[in-house]
Each structure stands twice: as C-alpha cells, then as structure tokens.
Design a protein around this motif. Structure first.
Motif, mmCIF file in Angstrom:
data_model
loop_
_atom_site.group_PDB
_atom_site.id
_atom_site.type_symbol
_atom_site.label_atom_id
_atom_site.label_comp_id
_atom_site.label_asym_id
_atom_site.label_seq_id
_atom_site.Cartn_x
_atom_site.Cartn_y
_atom_site.Cartn_z
ATOM 1 N N GLU A 274 1.846 2.173 -3.442
ATOM 2 C CA GLU A 274 0.925 2.536 -4.726
ATOM 3 C C GLU A 274 1.021 4.010 -4.977
ATOM 4 O O GLU A 274 0.975 4.810 -4.443
ATOM 5 C CB GLU A 274 -0.652 2.183 -3.774
ATOM 6 C CG GLU A 274 -1.573 2.402 -4.806
ATOM 7 C CD GLU A 274 -1.358 1.178 -6.106
ATOM 8 O OE1 GLU A 274 -1.410 1.974 -7.086
ATOM 9 O OE2 GLU A 274 -1.492 0.095 -5.802
ATOM 10 N N ASN B 212 -6.792 2.051 0.210
ATOM 11 C CA ASN B 212 -6.100 1.350 1.115
ATOM 12 C C ASN B 212 -6.097 1.973 2.490
ATOM 13 O O ASN B 212 -5.905 1.423 3.267
ATOM 14 C CB ASN B 212 -4.534 1.291 0.384
ATOM 15 C CG ASN B 212 -4.414 0.419 -0.812
ATOM 16 O OD1 ASN B 212 -5.127 -0.491 -0.894
ATOM 17 N ND2 ASN B 212 -3.236 0.515 -1.503
ATOM 18 N N ALA C 86 0.942 -1.157 0.116
ATOM 19 C CA ALA C 86 0.022 -0.048 0.117
ATOM 20 C C ALA C 86 0.864 1.185 0.059
ATOM 21 O O ALA C 86 0.572 2.138 -0.643
ATOM 22 C CB ALA C 86 -0.965 -0.187 1.199
#
Length: 640
Positions: A604, A613, A601
């Motif tokens: 990302e 997330n 996450a």
C-alpha cells in the motif's frame, strides 16, 4: 499505589481453599505491589480481601487490608488520596482517628462518619474495595475518571474482583474465554464502556460504585454513579478570557503541588507537548531541587518530538533521561509482554514504548511520576474536537489521517440521535470496522447482522449528559466516557506504568481542575482556531516560545509501514501468531482473508490506508496473543 483483588463466595467457607485461591490471584498482581502483601478473611462469609503494595506514602506503616479494631470493617485501596493529612486531622478533631499514617487509612473513618457519600470527600486517583460486616455489604468504588482500574465478575456462587482482569481469571469459578463481541470492538479500537476482552468480566465504570448486598444466601448487586464530568447546558457569553486563564493557572498549580507530595522522589514524564511541559515547568518551580524528566525518542522525525522536550528540560534545568526506541524494542517479546499487561489490543506501539519507559523509570529508582494525560480532554486539544465545532480545515489530516481523523465524513443513526451529529473521534474507527469486517470469520460476520458495535457504544452514553450541550462539550464528553478510560488511562497509562511497579499521577485529571474546566466557554477553550488556548495563555511564561506557538502533535510511535525494518519485525510476529491452526481455533478471523490482506497491505502506498492497515495487523496479532496467554496459558517471553 497497589494491586487489589478478592472474592465473596458465601457457600465456600473452607479456610485452606480460600487462602489457596487468594494467593493465586495475588501472585499475578505482584508487579503492582512488590513491596508487601496482605490478606483479610471473613471465613463465615466466604469473603477474602487481598492486597499487593507499592509503598509511596507511609513507607513503614501502610499495611493493607486496613481494618477497624473490632474487625467489622475492612478496606483495600489502590491509588493515592491527596490531602489526607488535613482529612486525618479533621477526623481526629471529631473523635474518629484513623489507625495509621498512610493516605489510605482515612477511608474507613470517613465511611463510618459519612456512609457511602464518603467517597465524595476523596481527592485523587483510586480504586477501593470496602467490606461492611455488620451490614453484610461490599462496595467496589472507582475514581472519577477511571485512572485506577477495577474489574469484577458476577458468578452464580458469588463475585470476584481485581485491579486487573488476570487476577479474576485465576479464580476457579471464572473460565478464561475471549468475548466475540469484544473482539469486534477491539478490531475497531473502541470498547463499550464497562466491558473487557473477556466473557463475563466487567469494569466498574469511572465515577461509579458497585454495591453488593447479601440477602439470605444470595448476593444482590447494584451499580450507582456518584460523579460525572458534567458540562453546563449554557455558557456565559462575552466572558472575560483572562478570568478563566487565571482560574486554570491557579488550579493547575495546586494540582501539581498536590501530586508532588510523596515519601519517595517524584519525577515527570516529558514529551514535546504543552501538557507535560507545563507539568515540568510548574514542578520545577514548586520543588527546591531539580526534577528528573523522562522522555521517549523515536527513530522517525515525523513522530519524534524529543527535540522540543530537550528545550523544556534545558529551560527548567531538569535532569533528562532520554530513552531511544527502535523496532527492536517496539516489537517481538516486548510487544507480547505489553499485550499481556494491557489485557486488550492497542492500535499503536506507543503502549510498548510506555512499558519500556516505566521500566527505565524504575531502573532510575523512581516509583512515581506526574503526567499530562487529561489536558486534551478538558481543554479541547484533539483535532477531532476542533473539527466537530469548526468543521474541516484545509489540508487537515497528515499523520492524523487513518488513525484519529477520518478522511471521509461518516454518519451513524444512533450517534445522530444521541448527539445531533456523529462525533469525529469515532469516525475513523467506523472506517476501521468497515475494513476489519472483510477479515472476520463467517461466524462473526453473521454476528454483525444482528449486533451493531457503533450503536452499542452510543447506547452506553447517558443522553441527559449530552442533549442541549454545545457541540464541543458533546465531543469532549463522549470521548472522555469512552476512549479516555478505555484507551489512554489503560493501555496508554496505568497498565504500562504499573507493569514495572511505577505510579503515574495525571495532574490535569484533578477533579477541582476538571470541574472548573467544563465551565470555560468553548470560544475560550479553542480561540481563533487555536486548540487549548486557555491553557497556553495560563502557561505562557512557563513554556518555550516554540512550544507555545506549536500546533497539536500526534504522540504516537511510528507505524510499521514507515520503515522496512519494522515491517519485517511485524511480519515475523504474523508468521508466528497468525497461523491457520491458531486462527481456526480462536475463530475470530479468517486465515485466508487475513493472509491476502497482509500481502496487499505491505504494497500500500496511500499513507492513510497504510496507517489503518497497521492498526488492523496490531489488533489481529494481539487477539491471538491474548488467546495464547490467557486461555492456553502460554508463558511470557523474556525481554532483554
């Protein structure tokens, strides 16, 4: 505005035991009413009524519980009942005087005059618990929209209730335990109406009353709906828009004027949105003195609208109190404390920001503010309402994507059957559930084989209230029956305000205005693609031009992925709360899966996925905080 709690255990009649139990339940509601505490016992019934008071109306004569002189009837009230002076005078003319000058004092004489239908005469936001000793009947009542909370737990030996779940969990018959099904719903953000995070604890639904009748040695319960937000099956075609503009203006002025009445100063929450700016503009005209306005500012231009709020404050001459918040205030101890007050998870740290704001309001010696909640629900203000009626717009999404708008169309058979389409408001949470599924423990993944959380939410909606309605009406109604009460009015409203003994008064949710708003044709609510058109026109001379012409802005706190400092603050909480031991003990999430998810996450780059997330991390953290705070009894941290 207060806290109410109590229990009815017919087999338990020991006075010392009853008093000890009720005191424990009242202790955890002290923040809702620090000014006074009261109790009333019907010892032969094993029944106790408790009340903590925040004095706003009738400062010197509002003691509760209120009882009749013969002692056969008693009531506790949380909230505000507007127009009480007129009602009190009417009762006096009917030889049914109310004993007391507070707004709550009208409840018992109204009940004695009208029976259960007395509630239909009440205007305001309220939760009421009334005991009729002659009939051996207890009545738990919640206001039309669920602005004021009221929970209960039915046990083998009786019933327990409270303004907040935490008071119910202090009763010896109630074992604190997180509900696995509710945990799944919290991970996806959408709770089933009437449920809570805890096993066996339910909410009295908005516009409902729970009637508890003693029959022999048993207590029999019945839930009864007394009001609903009812859209018509057809709308007037070719209606004159100006008629509705004037109708909204008149009713909103009345709603704000009504909520300015108090025996203490009343301020206004002020964001940069049409709703709160309209409230401030009207309040300024209605009051003789300048209004105090309270504004939150965030350290991210993308999420901050305090510059618009300042324009409105300057225009009205309001005294503006600006609270600037960074990651230091939004995470850590304040995040944990907000979770304890919310009693469920929240997807965005706006809840923490609201907690800080209510604390600032109290520090300024204010106990009450008027707020703008409910406007979007009544006038079609959210982007998902417009999408359901008019379809997708080019370039739609932005910071809404991943949080309140789905990037891909989602369908679900239960919603298709109920509405004829799957409302856009639930679609992003369907995608969130899909992502959350990969983090769950094996036991909860097995549960999902037989339990469909999306269908369970749909099953809680009355099909008679949506079938045959306009698509916009359906979208507004289903959102109002789920997310308005379960999100905006709880962790975004009452729970964060009352955490610091501060009352919020949402003027748009005045039922006179709401019952009128549902009659407004959809093409006047949203006109030429402009959301809340009818409200904009009603307030055109109140709002700054910049705001009148502005599109809907997302009032959210900046998510963690937007700032490395915020990411570090979240990671610190993850390191503390999401340990293998804690996660294995709770059994909701799988540690290895969560650890891998968090690692990915933070790398990302897609903003939509990153927002989702952030939501999942917030929910995962808070489930374990709730376990620690309510099940394990961990102490709350101190907030500087």
């Amino acid at each position: 505005m207060c806290g109410i709690t109590g229990f009815w255990n017919p087999a338990r009649t020991n006075e010392r035991e009853l008093r000890f139990t009720l005191d424990q339940m009242l202790d955890v509601l002290d923040h809702r009413g620090p000014d006074e505490r009261g109790s009333k016992f019907f010892l032969d019934q094993g029944l106790a009524l408790g009340h903590t008071r925040l004095s706003i109306i009738g400062l010197d004569h509002g003691h509760q519980p209120i009882e009749t002189r013969d002692g056969d009837y008693a009531v506790t009230v949380n909230g505000e009942l507007y127009g009480y002076k007129r009602e009190r005078t009417r009762l006096a003319c009917q030889s049914l005087p109310s004993d007391g000058k507070s707004d709550s004092a009208i409840t018992l004489p109204l009940y004695l005059r009208h029976g259960l239908s007395f509630v239909e005469r009440l205007r305001g936001e309220f939760a009421i618990v009334l005991y009729d000793h002659r009939e051996k009947r207890l009545i738990l009542i919640r206001d039309r929209f669920g602005i004021k909370p009221l929970y209960y737990a039915v046990k083998d030996d009786g019933i327990v209730w409270g303004s907040e779940v935490k008071s119910i969990l202090k009763h010896p018959s109630v074992v604190p335990r997180l509900c696995p099904k509710a945990a799944i719903h919290q991970m996806m953000q959408v709770m089933v109406p009437g449920t809570t995070a805890f096993e066996g604890v339910q909410a009295v639904q908005p516009g409902h009353m729970l009637i508890v009748q003693r029959v022999g040695d048993r207590l029999v319960t019945e839930s009864k709906r007394w009001w609903d937000l009812e859209f018509p099956t057809s709308h007037e075609s070719g209606a004159d828009p100006q008629e509705y503009v004037q109708g909204v203006q008149d009713r909103l002025i009345d709603a704000v004027a009504t909520r300015l009445e108090a025996d203490v100063p009343v301020g206004c929450y002020l964001s940069g949105g049409i709703d709160s700016c309209s409230i401030l503009g009207l309040a300024t005209t209605l009051q003789q003195s300048p209004v105090k306005a309270f504004t939150i500012a965030f350290d991210s231009d993308e999420y901050d609208e305090s510059n618009i709020a300042k324009l409105m404050a300057d225009r009205t001459g309001a005294e503006q109190e600006l609270l600037r918040l960074t990651e230091k205030e939004l995470y850590g101890p304040a995040f944990e404390r907000a979770t304890w007050h919310a009693e469920r998870t929240f997807y965005n740290t706006l809840a923490v920001a609201k907690w800080h704001m209510s604390r600032r309001v109290r520090a300024c010696n204010y106990k009450a503010v008027i707020t703008g909640e409910g406007s979007d629900e009544l006038f079609g203000g959210y982007p998902f309402f417009k999408r359901d009626w008019l379809g997708r717009e080019k370039g739609e999404g932005g910071i809404f994507a991943g949080a309140i708008l789905a990037e891909e169309d989602q369908l679900h058979p239960a919603w298709q059957d109920l509405c004829g389409f799957t409302p856009s408001w639930i679609q992003p949470w369907m995608l969130t559930l899909r992502a959350a599924r990969a983090l769950l423990s094996d036991e909860l993944i097995d549960l999902l084989e037989t339990y469909d959380p999306i269908a369970e939410v749909a099953a809680a909606i009355d099909p008679d209230q949506v079938r045959g309605r306009h698509r916009l009406d359906i979208s507004q109604y289903t959102w109002s029956k789920t997310m308005l009460e379960g999100q905006i009015l709880t962790w975004g409203g009452d729970r964060m305000d009352m955490a610091n003994s501060m009352e919020a008064r949402p003027a748009f949710l005045d039922h006179h205005l709401a019952e009128y708003a549902v009659t407004i044709p959809p093409d006047i609510r949203i006109r030429d693609g402009i959301e809340k058109w009818v409200l904009r026109e009603a307030m055109v001379n109140v709002l700054p031009r910049e705001l009148y012409e502005r599109k809907k802005f997302a009032f959210m706190a900046p998510p963690a992925h937007t700032d490395p400092v915020k990411r570090n603050a979240v990671q610190e909480m993850i390191n503390h709360w999401l340990t293998p031991t804690r996660m294995n003990e709770l059994g909701i999430l799988n540690h290895e899966r969560v650890e891998q998810f968090v690692s990915q996450a933070w790398r990302e780059t897609d903003g939509t996925i990153a927002r989702r997330n952030d939501i999942l991390m917030n929910h995962a953290l808070q489930l374990h905080m709730l376990q620690g705070q309510y099940v394990e009894g961990m102490p709350l941290p101190t907030v500087d």
